[in-house]
Write a protein that holds these residues in place. Structure first.
Motif, PDB file in Angstrom:
ATOM      1  N   ARG A 116     -30.249 -43.042  15.727  1.00 46.30           N
ATOM      2  CA  ARG A 116     -29.712 -43.738  14.565  1.00 46.30           C
ATOM      3  C   ARG A 116     -28.977 -42.769  13.630  1.00 46.30           C
ATOM      4  O   ARG A 116     -27.951 -43.121  13.053  1.00 46.30           O
ATOM      5  N   LEU A 117     -29.499 -41.557  13.508  1.00 44.79           N
ATOM      6  CA  LEU A 117     -28.847 -40.568  12.651  1.00 44.79           C
ATOM      7  C   LEU A 117     -27.495 -40.149  13.227  1.00 44.79           C
ATOM      8  O   LEU A 117     -26.518 -39.989  12.491  1.00 44.79           O
ATOM      9  N   ASP A 118     -27.429 -39.995  14.541  1.00 47.54           N
ATOM     10  CA  ASP A 118     -26.141 -39.696  15.183  1.00 47.54           C
ATOM     11  C   ASP A 118     -25.115 -40.779  14.871  1.00 47.54           C
ATOM     12  O   ASP A 118     -23.965 -40.490  14.522  1.00 47.54           O
ATOM     13  N   ALA A 119     -25.531 -42.033  15.027  1.00 46.26           N
ATOM     14  CA  ALA A 119     -24.620 -43.154  14.774  1.00 46.26           C
ATOM     15  C   ALA A 119     -24.210 -43.205  13.304  1.00 46.26           C
ATOM     16  O   ALA A 119     -23.053 -43.519  12.981  1.00 46.26           O
ATOM     17  N   ALA A 120     -25.143 -42.888  12.412  1.00 45.26           N
ATOM     18  CA  ALA A 120     -24.834 -42.886  10.981  1.00 45.26           C
ATOM     19  C   ALA A 120     -23.788 -41.829  10.650  1.00 45.26           C
ATOM     20  O   ALA A 120     -22.859 -42.069   9.872  1.00 45.26           O
ATOM     21  N   ILE A 121     -23.924 -40.654  11.254  1.00 46.74           N
ATOM     22  CA  ILE A 121     -22.965 -39.568  10.996  1.00 46.74           C
ATOM     23  C   ILE A 121     -21.577 -39.952  11.490  1.00 46.74           C
ATOM     24  O   ILE A 121     -20.575 -39.730  10.809  1.00 46.74           O
ATOM     25  N   GLU A 122     -21.507 -40.553  12.667  1.00 50.66           N
ATOM     26  CA  GLU A 122     -20.206 -40.981  13.187  1.00 50.66           C
ATOM     27  C   GLU A 122     -19.564 -42.024  12.279  1.00 50.66           C
ATOM     28  O   GLU A 122     -18.347 -41.999  12.045  1.00 50.66           O
ATOM     29  N   ALA A 123     -20.382 -42.929  11.742  1.00 49.80           N
ATOM     30  CA  ALA A 123     -19.858 -43.948  10.835  1.00 49.80           C
ATOM     31  C   ALA A 123     -19.409 -43.328   9.506  1.00 49.80           C
ATOM     32  O   ALA A 123     -18.390 -43.723   8.934  1.00 49.80           O
ATOM     33  N   LEU A 124     -20.154 -42.342   9.013  1.00 54.10           N
ATOM     34  CA  LEU A 124     -19.789 -41.662   7.770  1.00 54.10           C
ATOM     35  C   LEU A 124     -18.469 -40.915   7.922  1.00 54.10           C
ATOM     36  O   LEU A 124     -17.622 -40.942   7.035  1.00 54.10           O
ATOM     37  N   VAL A 125     -18.314 -40.255   9.051  1.00 50.57           N
ATOM     38  CA  VAL A 125     -17.086 -39.500   9.298  1.00 50.57           C
ATOM     39  C   VAL A 125     -15.893 -40.451   9.400  1.00 50.57           C
ATOM     40  O   VAL A 125     -14.795 -40.143   8.923  1.00 50.57           O
ATOM     41  N   ALA A 126     -16.106 -41.615  10.015  1.00 45.19           N
ATOM     42  CA  ALA A 126     -15.023 -42.603  10.121  1.00 45.19           C
ATOM     43  C   ALA A 126     -14.591 -43.097   8.743  1.00 45.19           C
ATOM     44  O   ALA A 126     -13.421 -43.383   8.509  1.00 45.19           O
ATOM     45  N   GLY A 127     -15.572 -43.219   7.829  1.00 41.59           N
ATOM     46  CA  GLY A 127     -15.261 -43.499   6.434  1.00 41.59           C
ATOM     47  C   GLY A 127     -14.821 -44.897   6.094  1.00 41.59           C
ATOM     48  O   GLY A 127     -14.208 -45.110   5.040  1.00 41.59           O
ATOM     49  N   ASP A 128     -15.131 -45.905   6.923  1.00 36.60           N
ATOM     50  CA  ASP A 128     -14.641 -47.253   6.641  1.00 36.60           C
ATOM     51  C   ASP A 128     -15.731 -48.232   6.208  1.00 36.60           C
ATOM     52  O   ASP A 128     -15.472 -49.407   6.035  1.00 36.60           O
ATOM     53  N   ARG A 129     -16.964 -47.749   6.025  1.00 37.43           N
ATOM     54  CA  ARG A 129     -18.046 -48.618   5.552  1.00 37.43           C
ATOM     55  C   ARG A 129     -18.841 -47.898   4.472  1.00 37.43           C
ATOM     56  O   ARG A 129     -18.904 -46.671   4.454  1.00 37.43           O
ATOM     57  N   SER A 130     -19.486 -48.661   3.602  1.00 37.87           N
ATOM     58  CA  SER A 130     -20.282 -48.040   2.548  1.00 37.87           C
ATOM     59  C   SER A 130     -21.535 -47.407   3.147  1.00 37.87           C
ATOM     60  O   SER A 130     -22.000 -47.799   4.223  1.00 37.87           O
ATOM     61  N   ILE A 131     -22.082 -46.431   2.443  1.00 34.54           N
ATOM     62  CA  ILE A 131     -23.273 -45.732   2.933  1.00 34.54           C
ATOM     63  C   ILE A 131     -24.463 -46.678   3.000  1.00 34.54           C
ATOM     64  O   ILE A 131     -25.244 -46.646   3.956  1.00 34.54           O
ATOM     65  N   SER A 132     -24.608 -47.549   2.017  1.00 31.48           N
ATOM     66  CA  SER A 132     -25.730 -48.500   2.040  1.00 31.48           C
ATOM     67  C   SER A 132     -25.598 -49.467   3.215  1.00 31.48           C
ATOM     68  O   SER A 132     -26.597 -49.822   3.853  1.00 31.48           O
ATOM     69  N   ALA A 133     -24.362 -49.892   3.532  1.00 31.74           N
ATOM     70  CA  ALA A 133     -24.155 -50.792   4.666  1.00 31.74           C
ATOM     71  C   ALA A 133     -24.496 -50.091   5.975  1.00 31.74           C
ATOM     72  O   ALA A 133     -25.114 -50.683   6.869  1.00 31.74           O
ATOM     73  N   ILE A 134     -24.131 -48.827   6.100  1.00 36.06           N
ATOM     74  CA  ILE A 134     -24.429 -48.063   7.310  1.00 36.06           C
ATOM     75  C   ILE A 134     -25.929 -47.932   7.516  1.00 36.06           C
ATOM     76  O   ILE A 134     -26.447 -48.173   8.608  1.00 36.06           O
ATOM     77  N   SER A 135     -26.651 -47.569   6.456  1.00 30.61           N
ATOM     78  CA  SER A 135     -28.098 -47.389   6.586  1.00 30.61           C
ATOM     79  C   SER A 135     -28.787 -48.700   6.933  1.00 30.61           C
ATOM     80  O   SER A 135     -29.730 -48.727   7.738  1.00 30.61           O
ATOM     81  N   SER A 136     -28.302 -49.799   6.364  1.00 31.16           N
ATOM     82  CA  SER A 136     -28.890 -51.107   6.651  1.00 31.16           C
ATOM     83  C   SER A 136     -28.610 -51.551   8.084  1.00 31.16           C
ATOM     84  O   SER A 136     -29.519 -52.016   8.797  1.00 31.16           O
ATOM     85  N   GLU A 137     -27.371 -51.379   8.528  1.00 30.46           N
ATOM     86  CA  GLU A 137     -26.994 -51.798   9.878  1.00 30.46           C
ATOM     87  C   GLU A 137     -27.736 -51.023  10.958  1.00 30.46           C
ATOM     88  O   GLU A 137     -27.988 -51.549  12.048  1.00 30.46           O
ATOM     89  N   LEU A 138     -28.112 -49.789  10.656  1.00 29.63           N
ATOM     90  CA  LEU A 138     -28.761 -48.945  11.660  1.00 29.63           C
ATOM     91  C   LEU A 138     -30.283 -49.034  11.619  1.00 29.63           C
ATOM     92  O   LEU A 138     -30.960 -48.305  12.346  1.00 29.63           O
ATOM     93  N   GLY A 139     -30.821 -49.890  10.784  1.00 31.34           N
ATOM     94  CA  GLY A 139     -32.250 -50.152  10.826  1.00 31.34           C
ATOM     95  C   GLY A 139     -33.121 -49.241   9.998  1.00 31.34           C
ATOM     96  O   GLY A 139     -34.353 -49.221  10.182  1.00 31.34           O
ATOM     97  N   PHE A 140     -32.541 -48.479   9.066  1.00 36.66           N
ATOM     98  CA  PHE A 140     -33.368 -47.665   8.180  1.00 36.66           C
ATOM     99  C   PHE A 140     -34.058 -48.569   7.166  1.00 36.66           C
ATOM    100  O   PHE A 140     -33.494 -49.576   6.737  1.00 36.66           O
ATOM    101  N   HIS A 141     -35.264 -48.179   6.752  1.00 33.06           N
ATOM    102  CA  HIS A 141     -36.068 -49.046   5.888  1.00 33.06           C
ATOM    103  C   HIS A 141     -35.335 -49.380   4.588  1.00 33.06           C
ATOM    104  O   HIS A 141     -35.322 -50.521   4.142  1.00 33.06           O
ATOM    105  N   ASP A 142     -34.752 -48.383   3.968  1.00 40.60           N
ATOM    106  CA  ASP A 142     -33.979 -48.595   2.750  1.00 40.60           C
ATOM    107  C   ASP A 142     -33.037 -47.413   2.563  1.00 40.60           C
ATOM    108  O   ASP A 142     -33.095 -46.425   3.286  1.00 40.60           O
ATOM    109  N   HIS A 143     -32.185 -47.526   1.551  1.00 39.89           N
ATOM    110  CA  HIS A 143     -31.167 -46.504   1.321  1.00 39.89           C
ATOM    111  C   HIS A 143     -31.796 -45.146   0.982  1.00 39.89           C
ATOM    112  O   HIS A 143     -31.325 -44.096   1.435  1.00 39.89           O
TER     113      HIS A 143
END
Length: 291
Positions: free
Chosen positions: A210-237
């Motif tokens: 999940r952390l790998d996927a989060a980093i790839e999404a952060l680098v892409a830069g097209d979604r908010s950080i809270s949306a990324i953490s939620s979509e990847l199943g983290f408990h909260d931001h």
């Protein structure tokens, strides 16, 4: 070559290769770690092809024969060469004779993030570059050695299926009980077998994916950080932020800005560009305050 810095036991180089360039087979006397900042190329190491794109991380052992074919975009790369003595000191946790990180099975999130931090220290002209490079390089190699290690002994088919289920299904709710039920084994037996063969728990493997996927999404830069953490199943931001800082060393927002600054640097024609240099310096001060 754009710029280069020589440190004790380390050579740091930023370089660009022109579009459609082909380099014939050659080798280097020092082991090298490469971060692809921008562009794409094919690198064939000892007959094995590795397709490298933006934020790919590649390690080549010393004297490994290889050749390169650069795409129509060319490539902008950051290269860290290691002295034989430094390689020997890392040998207990990383077998550099077979350590090639370009292959991507679901991404290279954590190694790429750590390499990006190293590149940021290099570009910012840090007065503590030697220490920061050694620290980040050690973290990067330890993480990569862990993820690219060979399984301990033969892996039963059912256990490979469980690993693939976790690897591919990281976005969905998973539990040890449901995985064990799918595999037809007891949860305790699954937990022990997974750790024995892969060197970590099911939960640790899932968090890493999940952390790998989060980093790839952060680098892409097209979604908010809270949306990324939620979509990847983290408990909260806040949970996502804590885990991210513990593994990467900076906040998710800092890594995103670091990636954006790197893209700007890749499009800059000269490394002496004052705007780019000022951007790295400002980002460096933010990185310190976020730890």
């Amino acid at each position: 070559m754009v710029q280069s810095t020589r440190l004790p036991a380390l050579w740091l180089t930023e370089c660009r290769h022109q579009p459609a360039t082909q380099l014939p087979e050659h080798s280097h006397t020092r082991a090298a770690l490469t971060l692809v900042v921008d562009g794409e190329f094919l690198e064939v190491i000892e007959g094995k092809p590795h397709q490298c794109g933006p934020m790919s991380v590649l390690f080549k052992p010393a004297d490994a024969p290889h050749w390169n074919q650069y795409s129509s975009r060319g490539a902008h790369s950051f290269i860290v060469e290691l002295s034989p003595e430094l390689v020997a000191s890392c040998q207990p946790f990383a077998d550099f004779r077979r350590f090639v990180m370009a292959d991507r099975r679901g991404g290279q999130g954590v190694p790429a993030a750590l390499a990006l931090r190293l590149y940021g220290s290099f570009r910012s002209g840090s007065s503590a570059l030697q220490v920061e490079t050694e620290e980040l390089l050690t973290e990067l190699l330890a993480n990569a050695a862990f993820r690219y290690r060979r399984p301990r002994g033969p892996v039963p088919r059912w256990l490979r299926c469980v690993r693939d289920r976790v690897h591919d299904g990281y976005r969905t709710p998973l539990s040890l009980g449901s995985l064990a039920n799918e595999a037809g084994v007891h949860p305790v037996y699954l937990a022990r077998a997974f750790r024995a063969r892969f060197g970590c728990s099911v939960g640790t493997y899932l968090h890493a994916r999940r952390l790998d996927a989060a980093i790839e999404a952060l680098v892409a830069g097209d979604r908010s950080i809270s949306a990324i953490s939620s979509e990847l199943g983290f408990h909260d931001h806040s949970h996502f932020n804590r885990l991210f800082r513990r593994v990467i060393g900076v906040a998710p927002s800092v890594l995103r800005r670091l990636a954006a600054t790197a893209r700007t640097a890749a499009s800059t024609q000269t490394s002496s560009d004052r705007t780019s240099a000022a951007g790295w310096a400002a980002l460096r001060s933010v990185s310190r305050s976020s730890r």
